[in-house]
Scaffold this motif. Structure first.
Motif, mmCIF file in Angstrom:
data_model
loop_
_atom_site.group_PDB
_atom_site.id
_atom_site.type_symbol
_atom_site.label_atom_id
_atom_site.label_comp_id
_atom_site.label_asym_id
_atom_site.label_seq_id
_atom_site.Cartn_x
_atom_site.Cartn_y
_atom_site.Cartn_z
ATOM 1 N N ARG A 12 -16.233 7.395 0.086
ATOM 2 C CA ARG A 12 -16.587 6.084 -0.440
ATOM 3 C C ARG A 12 -16.058 4.986 0.481
ATOM 4 O O ARG A 12 -15.113 5.186 1.242
ATOM 5 N N ASP A 13 -16.665 3.818 0.391
ATOM 6 C CA ASP A 13 -16.148 2.671 1.111
ATOM 7 C C ASP A 13 -14.740 2.382 0.612
ATOM 8 O O ASP A 13 -14.526 2.246 -0.601
ATOM 9 N N PRO A 14 -13.742 2.290 1.504
ATOM 10 C CA PRO A 14 -12.359 2.094 1.057
ATOM 11 C C PRO A 14 -12.164 0.841 0.205
ATOM 12 O O PRO A 14 -11.417 0.864 -0.774
ATOM 13 N N GLY A 15 -12.840 -0.251 0.577
ATOM 14 C CA GLY A 15 -12.703 -1.464 -0.212
ATOM 15 C C GLY A 15 -13.244 -1.309 -1.617
ATOM 16 O O GLY A 15 -12.611 -1.754 -2.597
ATOM 17 N N GLN A 16 -14.386 -0.664 -1.749
ATOM 18 C CA GLN A 16 -14.964 -0.430 -3.066
ATOM 19 C C GLN A 16 -14.111 0.545 -3.866
ATOM 20 O O GLN A 16 -13.919 0.369 -5.079
ATOM 21 N N HIS A 17 -13.596 1.552 -3.196
ATOM 22 C CA HIS A 17 -12.728 2.522 -3.868
ATOM 23 C C HIS A 17 -11.469 1.835 -4.386
ATOM 24 O O HIS A 17 -11.018 2.091 -5.506
ATOM 25 N N ALA A 18 -10.894 0.944 -3.573
ATOM 26 C CA ALA A 18 -9.706 0.209 -4.004
ATOM 27 C C ALA A 18 -10.005 -0.624 -5.239
ATOM 28 O O ALA A 18 -9.188 -0.692 -6.176
ATOM 29 N N MET A 19 -11.175 -1.239 -5.274
ATOM 30 C CA MET A 19 -11.553 -2.033 -6.441
ATOM 31 C C MET A 19 -11.694 -1.153 -7.679
ATOM 32 O O MET A 19 -11.264 -1.525 -8.781
ATOM 33 N N GLU A 20 -12.273 0.032 -7.534
ATOM 34 C CA GLU A 20 -12.429 0.939 -8.667
ATOM 35 C C GLU A 20 -11.066 1.380 -9.210
ATOM 36 O O GLU A 20 -10.861 1.447 -10.429
ATOM 37 N N ILE A 21 -10.150 1.675 -8.308
ATOM 38 C CA ILE A 21 -8.805 2.076 -8.738
ATOM 39 C C ILE A 21 -8.116 0.916 -9.442
ATOM 40 O O ILE A 21 -7.505 1.085 -10.504
ATOM 41 N N ALA A 22 -8.197 -0.268 -8.849
ATOM 42 C CA ALA A 22 -7.544 -1.444 -9.419
ATOM 43 C C ALA A 22 -8.103 -1.766 -10.802
ATOM 44 O O ALA A 22 -7.353 -2.129 -11.723
ATOM 45 N N GLN A 23 -9.406 -1.636 -10.972
ATOM 46 C CA GLN A 23 -10.007 -1.897 -12.278
ATOM 47 C C GLN A 23 -9.534 -0.877 -13.306
ATOM 48 O O GLN A 23 -9.250 -1.236 -14.464
#
Length: 307
Positions: A12-23
């Motif tokens: 996955r795109d790291p930035g998008q993955h980070a957002m999913e984890i943060a959410q």
């Protein structure tokens, strides 16, 4: 636990993955009765960032962590932060806002909330991001901290962290005119937040074949949690030992770096004294044990006759 066969995670795109984890983290934490304790939720994600699956054929670390009880998981967090302090005593005062709750006898409800939040982060695949080289491409802690903030935060508490693509573009332009590999070079950010621009600058250096650990990184921010996250990020992003961070308003304290340097030197000296004291105590205990052994042997072999 036995060994498990794991599939490689989808790229996955790291930035998008980070957002999913943060959410996932924000949702889990805000569902608890401790939603105001952003330090605890951020502490959990930061500690998990410092772990990784070292043996690809060994027991699955995510499953091991999720199988722990809240009390056991709190103990694991204490071990992680203790290891950090022992390895980098110069960062102790910076990461203290993240680990304070763990060493002040947290209540059972707070431990359960922390564990519930950790499980959410792990289910979202945090170790697949922060436990691999993909961690260089995003600032997970910055996104987590931003989402944990109140939606109606205003004024001094309202902070917007620089998106990774913008930070990367800025860094490429700013770094183009300097030699980032030169010993003594400084990268300074007086409003560092969780270190997004540092991350981008370090990536720009790597792409040019340079080691970020050869540079001195100076950053300040008014948010102690942001600085704590930046300190952890400096380890994740391989910024090296020349990291100097300070909690301050640089507009009112322009000479903040001098104070930060003094704090760092004081902590390093204190850590050296503590290590020497521990070595001395260990040596004394060893000598006492040896003396007791010798004394006992003398008593057992001594002549008890009276002349």
């Amino acid at each position: 636990m036995g060994r498990t066969t794991r599939r490689k995670p989808a790229r996955r795109d790291p930035g998008q993955h980070a957002m999913e984890i943060a959410q996932a983290v924000a949702t889990a934490w805000n569902a608890s009765n401790h939603s105001g304790r952003r330090d605890v939720a951020l502490s959990v994600v930061a500690a998990l960032s410092l772990t990784e699956q070292r043996d690809p054929n060994g027991p699955d670390l995510t499953q091991q962590l999720r199988s722990q009880s809240p009390e056991e998981f709190a103990g694991t967090l204490r071990q992680i932060y203790t290891a950090l302090v022992n390895a980098r005593p110069d960062l102790t005062h910076l990461v203290y806002p993240l680990m304070e709750w763990l060493f002040n006898e947290p209540d059972a409800a707070l431990q359960r909330a922390a564990k519930h939040t950790a499980d959410a982060a792990l289910r979202a695949g945090q170790l697949d991001l922060t436990g691999t080289d993909r961690r260089y491409d995003t600032d997970l802690l910055g996104v987590v901290l931003a989402l944990l903030k109140s939606e109606n935060a205003t004024g001094a508490n309202a902070q917007i962290y620089t998106p990774a693509p913008i930070a990367d573009a800025m860094s490429s332009m700013l770094m183009a005119g300097i030699n980032p590999a030169r010993e003594g070079q400084r990268v300074i950010d007086p409003a560092v937040g969780t270190g997004g621009l540092f991350r981008a600058a370090a990536q720009a250096m790597r792409s040019n074949g340079h080691d970020p650990a050869t540079v001195s990184w100076y950053g300040a921010d008014i948010d102690d949690l942001a600085i704590a996250a930046c300190a952890v990020n400096s380890l994740l992003w391989g910024l090296g030992p020349r990291i100097l961070l300070c909690v301050t308003n640089t507009l009112t304290e322009p000479d903040w770096a001098t104070r930060a340097e003094a704090q760092r030197e004081e902590l390093i000296k204190l850590a050296e004294h503590i290590r020497r004291d521990k070595l001395m105590r260990a040596a004394i205990r060893a000598a006492q044990q040896l003396t007791e052994i010798v004394t006992t042997e003398d008593d057992e072999s001594g002549d008890s006759s009276v002349s």
